[in-house]
Design an enzyme around this catalytic site. Structure first.
Site, PDB file in Angstrom:
ATOM      1  N   GLY A 372      10.619  -5.696   4.128  1.00 36.82           N
ATOM      2  CA  GLY A 372      10.944  -4.778   3.497  1.00 36.82           C
ATOM      3  C   GLY A 372      10.173  -3.149   3.042  1.00 36.82           C
ATOM      4  O   GLY A 372       9.512  -3.848   2.669  1.00 36.82           O
ATOM      5  N   PHE A 376       9.273   2.930  -2.780  1.00 35.20           N
ATOM      6  CA  PHE A 376       8.800   2.679  -3.688  1.00 35.20           C
ATOM      7  C   PHE A 376       7.614   1.791  -3.117  1.00 35.20           C
ATOM      8  O   PHE A 376       6.390   2.127  -3.892  1.00 35.20           O
ATOM      9  CB  PHE A 376       9.759   1.855  -4.935  1.00 35.20           C
ATOM     10  N   GLY A 377       7.692   1.698  -2.363  1.00 40.63           N
ATOM     11  CA  GLY A 377       7.139   0.756  -1.992  1.00 40.63           C
ATOM     12  C   GLY A 377       7.027  -0.393  -0.529  1.00 40.63           C
ATOM     13  O   GLY A 377       7.678  -0.065   0.478  1.00 40.63           O
ATOM     14  N   THR A 378       6.160  -1.675  -0.603  1.00 40.48           N
ATOM     15  CA  THR A 378       6.904  -2.775   0.157  1.00 40.48           C
ATOM     16  C   THR A 378       7.312  -3.577  -0.774  1.00 40.48           C
ATOM     17  O   THR A 378       7.487  -4.100  -1.669  1.00 40.48           O
ATOM     18  CB  THR A 378       6.183  -3.175   1.170  1.00 40.48           C
ATOM     19  N   LYS A 396       7.771  -6.881  -4.730  1.00 43.89           N
ATOM     20  CA  LYS A 396       7.954  -5.672  -5.053  1.00 43.89           C
ATOM     21  C   LYS A 396       7.336  -5.006  -5.327  1.00 43.89           C
ATOM     22  O   LYS A 396       6.459  -4.839  -6.046  1.00 43.89           O
ATOM     23  CB  LYS A 396       9.533  -5.340  -5.278  1.00 43.89           C
ATOM     24  N   ASP A 488      24.405   0.743  -7.886  1.00 44.32           N
ATOM     25  CA  ASP A 488      23.740   1.058  -6.577  1.00 44.32           C
ATOM     26  C   ASP A 488      24.655  -0.585  -5.740  1.00 44.32           C
ATOM     27  O   ASP A 488      23.961  -0.676  -5.639  1.00 44.32           O
ATOM     28  CB  ASP A 488      22.385   1.205  -6.958  1.00 44.32           C
TER      29      ASP A 488
END
Length: 629
Positions: A372, A376-378, A396, A488
């Site tokens: 995903g 932020f990145g991958t 992450k 969240d």
């Protein structure tokens, strides 16, 4: 399972619990045997089932009420009902196969409580011992396992408890069983049960007038057990219980469990080295005095001079020592405790947690494919070499080219929260890596986000969804008790390890509260998931465990909608206006009413009147136990 189903009937004044057919008939005689007089009792054949005893023409008639796979109750060939009480009410208006209408319930006499069955007396200890032995769990991990998987564990224990009973001798031959029965006392009714083959059939070996009789116990296509032409039972222990009351096709009742040879010979350390008997007439009346023996302790021998035929010194339901059968794992579907992420990798004392949670980059291998991506990145799948094992992980990875210190700070803030959390229903952090990019290394949940999984698997049944949202509530209860606010909570941030195991993830917005705080106040409005936020978050920037409860209600709506987006097509401001008018999202199609009622409770506008996760988890737990069994 039996326990939960019985609990749901205990409040009925005409429910007598685990009494025999004969006891039921005696009660109806006490009541005058008038036509339509009836009582309800626990089935002694079927787990979770009941029996209805009805008087007509001065005779008692008995009907088995089975619990169907979908959780409803029905007399064979009859209409299904939501509960035994509903079934009785229906038959008070429609005979529909009964010999007469149910006219008058026979209520328990004052002071008489529903009779407890043998399995209810033992199951808690059996479950605890099974979980300890099978998964080597202790403390909170043990308690969480029992709470979250209790229905499955009850079923598992009920259908395999015979392995721990002294009368079950496992895979021995016919000749061996005869030799074993003939050793020691030659009491009529002495018996054992052995496994015959891999098809699930057994043999009952019974001593009568010096001869050993053999009765085949077959398992039918539905899994029910019976001797030829005999009554059918869900479990071996129910069969033994029945034939200890009445012969019912056998030459005589079962009286003395034949112990394994080591115990009969009085070998040191054998748990039951004394020859013992118990009087005919069943086990239930005697099991009340049972106390689970501590490991390594023998039950006290009967006092000298006591009469062995009338005083029980051997409890046929007392588990013997030793491990559970080695093939048990092949007989059941995987539970969360079977996965490598149920306990922290650092629960093993030989696995040393790195100082300041920084990991050695050379021990981390990454796959090329992305799981995903986001601002932020991958996220990539990887493998981290620990001291004893290679652990599959999710990594992450922060965007390198942006070189944004704010992103780094967010990642480190998330890591700071995660390193303080350790719960089976929360994604744990393994550590962080500073190399070509900043990396957050976490437990892997192979099936991905809950919302996407449900979108792609609409065959998932309600009870599976209830199981998953209950696990989320357990994780959130832990966060609440640990003084953390998630901020969240949504279906996209619940990851599935298996179809039956969920973990809460994404702690990027999470905050730790001080001991003297019960809420966090944000300074400014950020990129917030407004559709999941409680009114006090939007209006006053206040966040607490109670605001997480509101988000949990939205998560439940997502789950029972099979991953649909909440408030579809509406803007955040429109959602806020809708909530201020007291309106809420409608009930998802097919969602159980009890679950929608809980969603609305989570969406209580006034934060002071909104329940916390302790109350939410308990309500979900009780409903989950009821529908899964």
């Amino acid at each position: 399972m039996a326990g939960s189903a019985v609990d749901s009937a205990n409040h009925l004044t005409y429910f007598f619990g685990n009494i025999t057919r004969e006891e039921a008939e005696d009660y109806l005689v006490q009541g005058g045997m008038t036509d339509g007089l009836y009582l309800l009792r626990q089935s002694r054949n079927y787990l979770g089932g009941f029996a209805l005893s009805v008087a007509h023409n001065r005779k008692a008639h008995h009907y088995t009420i089975e619990r169907e796979l979908n959780g409803t109750y029905a007399i064979s060939g009859g209409r299904a009902h939501a509960s035994p009480a509903d079934l009785c009410h229906y038959h008070s208006q429609e005979p529909d196969g009964l010999i007469c209408l149910l006219k008058k319930p026979f209520n328990r006499p004052p002071g008489v409580q529903p009779k407890t069955g043998p399995f209810e007396d033992l199951k808690e200890n059996l479950i605890r011992e099974y979980v300890k032995q099978t998964w080597n769990l202790q403390g909170q991990a043990l308690e969480q396992a029992i709470i979250s998987q209790k229905p499955q564990l009850e079923k598992l224990i009920a259908t395999t408890a015979h392995e721990k009973m002294p009368w079950f001798h496992g895979n021995i031959s016919r000749d061996e069983s005869e030799q074993t029965v003939l050793i020691g006392s030659k009491t009529n009714g002495k018996f054992l049960i052995r496994a015959r083959d891999n098809s699930g059939s057994y043999a009952l070996c019974l001593l009568h007038e010096g001869k050993v009789l053999h009765y085949r116990i077959d398992r039918d296509k539905t899994g029910k057990l019976s001797i030829p032409e005999g009554k059918k039972f869900d479990t071996l222990w129910q069969l033994v219980e029945h034939y200890s009351y009445k012969p019912d096709g056998l030459l005589r009742v079962l009286t003395v469990p034949c112990q394994k040879i080591g115990a009969q010979m009085g070998h040191p350390g054998s748990p039951n080295a004394h020859p013992v008997t118990w009087s005919p007439g069943g086990i239930i009346s005697r099991i009340k005095s049972y106390s689970f023996p501590k490991p390594g302790h023998k039950k006290p021998a009967p006092p000298q001079g006591s009469r062995p035929e009338s005083t029980v010194s051997f409890n046929p339901y007392e588990p013997t020592g030793g491990p559970w059968g080695p093939d048990r794992g092949l007989q059941r579907e995987a539970l969360p405790m079977d996965t490598e992420v149920y306990e922290s990798p650092y629960a093993d004392p030989e696995e040393i947690r790195p100082k300041e949670v920084y990991l050695d980059r050379s021990l981390l291998t990454l796959e090329d494919n992305e799981l995903g991506s986001g601002n932020f990145g991958t996220v990539k799948k990887g493998y981290y070499q620990m001291k004893k094992v290679v652990k599959t992980v999710a990594v992450k990875i922060l965007k390198n080219e942006a070189n944004d210190p704010a992103l780094k700070d967010e990642l480190l803030a998330e890591a700071n929260v995660m390193q303080q959390l350790d719960n089976p229903y929360i994604v744990r952090m393994i550590g962080i890596c500073e190399a070509e990019s900043w990396m957050l290394v976490m437990e892997m949940a192979e099936l991905g986000p809950l919302n996407k999984y449900l979108q792609q698997n609409r065959h998932i049944k309600d009870k599976n969804i209830i199981e998953l949202v209950h696990q989320v509530s357990m994780g959130m209860k832990y966060l609440e008790e640990s003084n953390f606010v998630h901020r969240d909570l949504a279906a996209r941030n619940v990851l599935l390890v298996t179809q039956h195991y969920a973990k809460i993830s994404d702690f990027g917005l999470s905050k730790a509260l001080r001991a003297d705080e019960n809420y966090y106040k944000a300074q400014t409005h950020g990129k917030w998931p407004v559709k999941w936020y409680a009114p006090e978050c939007i209006n006053y920037y206040k966040f607490s465990s109670k605001s997480d409860v509101w988000s949990f209600g939205v998560l439940m709506w997502e789950a029972f909608s099979y991953g649909q987006k909440p408030y579809r097509g509406m803007k955040g401001s429109e959602v806020t206006a809708m909530l201020e008018k007291g309106e809420r999202m409608g009930c998802p199609a097919g969602c159980p009413r009890e679950m929608y009622d809980l969603m609305n409770l989570c969406w209580t506008y006034d934060v002071e009147n909104r329940p916390g996760f302790t109350a939410v988890e308990l309500r979900l737990r009780n409903y989950y136990y009821d529908v899964v069994n």
